[in-house]
Motif scaffolding. Structure first.
Motif, PDB file in Angstrom:
ATOM      1  N   GLN A   1     -46.837 -16.456  30.585  1.00  0.00           N
ATOM      2  CA  GLN A   1     -45.781 -16.874  31.504  1.00  0.00           C
ATOM      3  C   GLN A   1     -45.016 -15.735  32.171  1.00  0.00           C
ATOM      4  O   GLN A   1     -43.997 -15.981  32.800  1.00  0.00           O
ATOM      5  CB  GLN A   1     -44.798 -17.834  30.821  1.00  0.00           C
ATOM      6  N   ILE A   2     -45.492 -14.509  32.066  1.00  0.00           N
ATOM      7  CA  ILE A   2     -44.828 -13.400  32.769  1.00  0.00           C
ATOM      8  C   ILE A   2     -45.304 -13.391  34.218  1.00  0.00           C
ATOM      9  O   ILE A   2     -46.502 -13.320  34.489  1.00  0.00           O
ATOM     10  CB  ILE A   2     -45.136 -12.031  32.118  1.00  0.00           C
ATOM     11  N   MET A   3     -44.366 -13.500  35.143  1.00  0.00           N
ATOM     12  CA  MET A   3     -44.747 -13.460  36.551  1.00  0.00           C
ATOM     13  C   MET A   3     -44.360 -12.144  37.224  1.00  0.00           C
ATOM     14  O   MET A   3     -44.807 -11.855  38.314  1.00  0.00           O
ATOM     15  CB  MET A   3     -44.181 -14.652  37.317  1.00  0.00           C
ATOM     16  N   GLY A   4     -43.553 -11.327  36.562  1.00  0.00           N
ATOM     17  CA  GLY A   4     -43.187 -10.043  37.133  1.00  0.00           C
ATOM     18  C   GLY A   4     -42.393  -9.200  36.159  1.00  0.00           C
ATOM     19  O   GLY A   4     -41.814  -9.717  35.202  1.00  0.00           O
ATOM     20  N   ALA A   5     -42.403  -7.902  36.403  1.00  0.00           N
ATOM     21  CA  ALA A   5     -41.614  -6.952  35.609  1.00  0.00           C
ATOM     22  C   ALA A   5     -40.483  -6.446  36.495  1.00  0.00           C
ATOM     23  O   ALA A   5     -40.697  -6.112  37.660  1.00  0.00           O
ATOM     24  CB  ALA A   5     -42.487  -5.805  35.132  1.00  0.00           C
ATOM     25  N   ILE A   6     -39.276  -6.405  35.935  1.00  0.00           N
ATOM     26  CA  ILE A   6     -38.084  -6.006  36.686  1.00  0.00           C
ATOM     27  C   ILE A   6     -37.517  -4.716  36.105  1.00  0.00           C
ATOM     28  O   ILE A   6     -37.522  -4.510  34.895  1.00  0.00           O
ATOM     29  CB  ILE A   6     -37.012  -7.116  36.665  1.00  0.00           C
ATOM     30  N   ASP A   7     -37.046  -3.856  36.988  1.00  0.00           N
ATOM     31  CA  ASP A   7     -36.343  -2.653  36.553  1.00  0.00           C
ATOM     32  C   ASP A   7     -35.575  -2.096  37.736  1.00  0.00           C
ATOM     33  O   ASP A   7     -35.718  -2.558  38.870  1.00  0.00           O
ATOM     34  CB  ASP A   7     -37.315  -1.602  36.021  1.00  0.00           C
ATOM     35  N   GLY A   8     -34.789  -1.100  37.452  1.00  0.00           N
ATOM     36  CA  GLY A   8     -34.028  -0.421  38.484  1.00  0.00           C
ATOM     37  C   GLY A   8     -34.348   1.053  38.484  1.00  0.00           C
ATOM     38  O   GLY A   8     -34.781   1.607  37.475  1.00  0.00           O
ATOM     39  N   CYS A   9     -34.173   1.679  39.622  1.00  0.00           N
ATOM     40  CA  CYS A   9     -34.279   3.132  39.701  1.00  0.00           C
ATOM     41  C   CYS A   9     -33.223   3.625  40.686  1.00  0.00           C
ATOM     42  O   CYS A   9     -32.628   2.849  41.418  1.00  0.00           O
ATOM     43  CB  CYS A   9     -35.685   3.579  40.092  1.00  0.00           C
ATOM     44  N   HIS A  10     -32.997   4.917  40.645  1.00  0.00           N
ATOM     45  CA  HIS A  10     -31.984   5.523  41.498  1.00  0.00           C
ATOM     46  C   HIS A  10     -32.646   6.255  42.650  1.00  0.00           C
ATOM     47  O   HIS A  10     -33.601   7.008  42.446  1.00  0.00           O
ATOM     48  CB  HIS A  10     -31.128   6.513  40.699  1.00  0.00           C
ATOM     49  N   ILE A  11     -32.120   6.028  43.835  1.00  0.00           N
ATOM     50  CA  ILE A  11     -32.546   6.761  45.022  1.00  0.00           C
ATOM     51  C   ILE A  11     -31.425   7.741  45.342  1.00  0.00           C
ATOM     52  O   ILE A  11     -30.294   7.335  45.647  1.00  0.00           O
ATOM     53  CB  ILE A  11     -32.790   5.816  46.222  1.00  0.00           C
ATOM     54  N   GLU A  12     -31.744   9.019  45.231  1.00  0.00           N
ATOM     55  CA  GLU A  12     -30.723  10.049  45.421  1.00  0.00           C
ATOM     56  C   GLU A  12     -30.256  10.080  46.871  1.00  0.00           C
ATOM     57  O   GLU A  12     -31.052   9.954  47.800  1.00  0.00           O
ATOM     58  CB  GLU A  12     -31.283  11.410  45.011  1.00  0.00           C
ATOM     59  N   ILE A  13     -28.941  10.237  47.045  1.00  0.00           N
ATOM     60  CA  ILE A  13     -28.323  10.301  48.377  1.00  0.00           C
ATOM     61  C   ILE A  13     -27.306  11.426  48.406  1.00  0.00           C
ATOM     62  O   ILE A  13     -26.920  11.956  47.361  1.00  0.00           O
ATOM     63  CB  ILE A  13     -27.621   8.970  48.751  1.00  0.00           C
ATOM     64  N   ASN A  14     -26.868  11.787  49.592  1.00  0.00           N
ATOM     65  CA  ASN A  14     -25.707  12.657  49.723  1.00  0.00           C
ATOM     66  C   ASN A  14     -24.469  11.832  49.406  1.00  0.00           C
ATOM     67  O   ASN A  14     -24.454  10.616  49.600  1.00  0.00           O
ATOM     68  CB  ASN A  14     -25.603  13.205  51.149  1.00  0.00           C
ATOM     69  N   ALA A  15     -23.434  12.483  48.955  1.00  0.00           N
ATOM     70  CA  ALA A  15     -22.191  11.774  48.636  1.00  0.00           C
ATOM     71  C   ALA A  15     -21.657  11.098  49.893  1.00  0.00           C
ATOM     72  O   ALA A  15     -21.476  11.747  50.928  1.00  0.00           O
ATOM     73  CB  ALA A  15     -21.156  12.742  48.093  1.00  0.00           C
ATOM     74  N   PRO A  16     -21.424   9.793  49.839  1.00  0.00           N
ATOM     75  CA  PRO A  16     -20.867   9.119  51.013  1.00  0.00           C
ATOM     76  C   PRO A  16     -19.401   9.501  51.197  1.00  0.00           C
ATOM     77  O   PRO A  16     -18.730   9.882  50.231  1.00  0.00           O
ATOM     78  CB  PRO A  16     -21.020   7.632  50.674  1.00  0.00           C
ATOM     79  N   PRO A  17     -18.874   9.398  52.409  1.00  0.00           N
ATOM     80  CA  PRO A  17     -17.493   9.803  52.649  1.00  0.00           C
ATOM     81  C   PRO A  17     -16.468   8.907  51.953  1.00  0.00           C
ATOM     82  O   PRO A  17     -15.420   9.374  51.539  1.00  0.00           O
ATOM     83  CB  PRO A  17     -17.344   9.724  54.170  1.00  0.00           C
ATOM     84  N   ASP A  18     -16.783   7.626  51.816  1.00  0.00           N
ATOM     85  CA  ASP A  18     -15.859   6.685  51.182  1.00  0.00           C
ATOM     86  C   ASP A  18     -16.359   6.286  49.800  1.00  0.00           C
ATOM     87  O   ASP A  18     -17.556   6.043  49.609  1.00  0.00           O
ATOM     88  CB  ASP A  18     -15.700   5.414  52.035  1.00  0.00           C
ATOM     89  N   ASN A  19     -15.464   6.209  48.845  1.00  0.00           N
ATOM     90  CA  ASN A  19     -15.783   5.751  47.480  1.00  0.00           C
ATOM     91  C   ASN A  19     -16.951   6.516  46.861  1.00  0.00           C
ATOM     92  O   ASN A  19     -17.765   5.937  46.137  1.00  0.00           O
ATOM     93  CB  ASN A  19     -16.085   4.246  47.471  1.00  0.00           C
ATOM     94  N   HIS A  20     -17.039   7.796  47.119  1.00  0.00           N
ATOM     95  CA  HIS A  20     -18.185   8.577  46.638  1.00  0.00           C
ATOM     96  C   HIS A  20     -18.324   8.541  45.119  1.00  0.00           C
ATOM     97  O   HIS A  20     -19.438   8.621  44.596  1.00  0.00           O
ATOM     98  CB  HIS A  20     -18.131  10.022  47.152  1.00  0.00           C
ATOM     99  N   GLU A  21     -17.219   8.378  44.399  1.00  0.00           N
ATOM    100  CA  GLU A  21     -17.296   8.350  42.931  1.00  0.00           C
ATOM    101  C   GLU A  21     -18.099   7.139  42.424  1.00  0.00           C
ATOM    102  O   GLU A  21     -18.717   7.197  41.361  1.00  0.00           O
ATOM    103  CB  GLU A  21     -15.906   8.373  42.291  1.00  0.00           C
ATOM    104  N   ASP A  22     -18.136   6.059  43.201  1.00  0.00           N
ATOM    105  CA  ASP A  22     -18.925   4.882  42.809  1.00  0.00           C
ATOM    106  C   ASP A  22     -20.425   5.170  42.836  1.00  0.00           C
ATOM    107  O   ASP A  22     -21.200   4.496  42.158  1.00  0.00           O
ATOM    108  CB  ASP A  22     -18.656   3.701  43.742  1.00  0.00           C
TER     109      ASP A  22
END
Length: 161
Positions: free
Chosen positions: A12-33
């Motif tokens: 009954q497995i229809m898919g595998a889920i996960d997350g990864c990070h895509i590196e970006i430059n620090a955004p000007p607003d709320n960069h700490e998030d």
């Protein structure tokens, strides 16, 4: 679903889920998030992959500091699955229990009626639980391989500029 069962003997497995990070430059607003646990700025990419490494659902753009389980809840998938608008059928009777289609997630995700994860290993797993975790880890590797392929193919676009 059949391909996962044929390869890994987990039904009954229809898919595998996960997350990864895509590196970006620090955004000007709320960069700490966007500053993640790996000590760089990123956005989260959550993907669900089938047994052929094909992305069947993607959510991207949440700040890198957000945990995978929260990305799942925010993506809308959680509510759709909980309300049985997705992953509701076809069900299969396994040892007297109707099992709906399942996503395979890692320990960061919640255990639900539609998302299965490995047994938590606190040093007291039974041999059957250890065996399941090994097979489950192999099954989940499809999403890791899909992310690796994606990043290799688009390495210039997915790197910080």
């Amino acid at each position: 679903m059949d391909e996962f069962e044929e390869s890994y003997r987990i039904p009954q497995i229809m898919g595998a889920i996960d997350g990864c990070h895509i590196e970006i430059n620090a955004p000007p607003d709320n960069h700490e998030d966007y500053f993640n646990r790996k000590q760089h700025y990123s956005v989260n990419l959550q993907g669900i992959v089938d047994s052929n490494l094909k992305f069947i659902h993607v959510t991207v753009g949440y700040p890198g500091s957000i945990h995978d389980a929260r990305v799942l809840r925010l993506s809308g998938l959680h509510d759709l699955a909980e309300n049985e608008q997705i992953l509701s059928g076809p069900t299969r009777n396994i040892h007297g229990t109707e099992i709906r289609p399942l996503l395979a997630g890692d320990s960061a995700y919640p255990l639900t009626s539609w998302l299965v994860k490995p047994y938590p290993d606190r040093g007291r797993l039974t041999p059957d639980q250890r065996k399941f975790n090994v097979k489950f880890s192999a099954l989940r590797s499809v999403v890791e391989r899909a992310f690796g392929t994606l990043k290799a193919r688009w390495r210039i676009a997915l790197k910080k500029v």
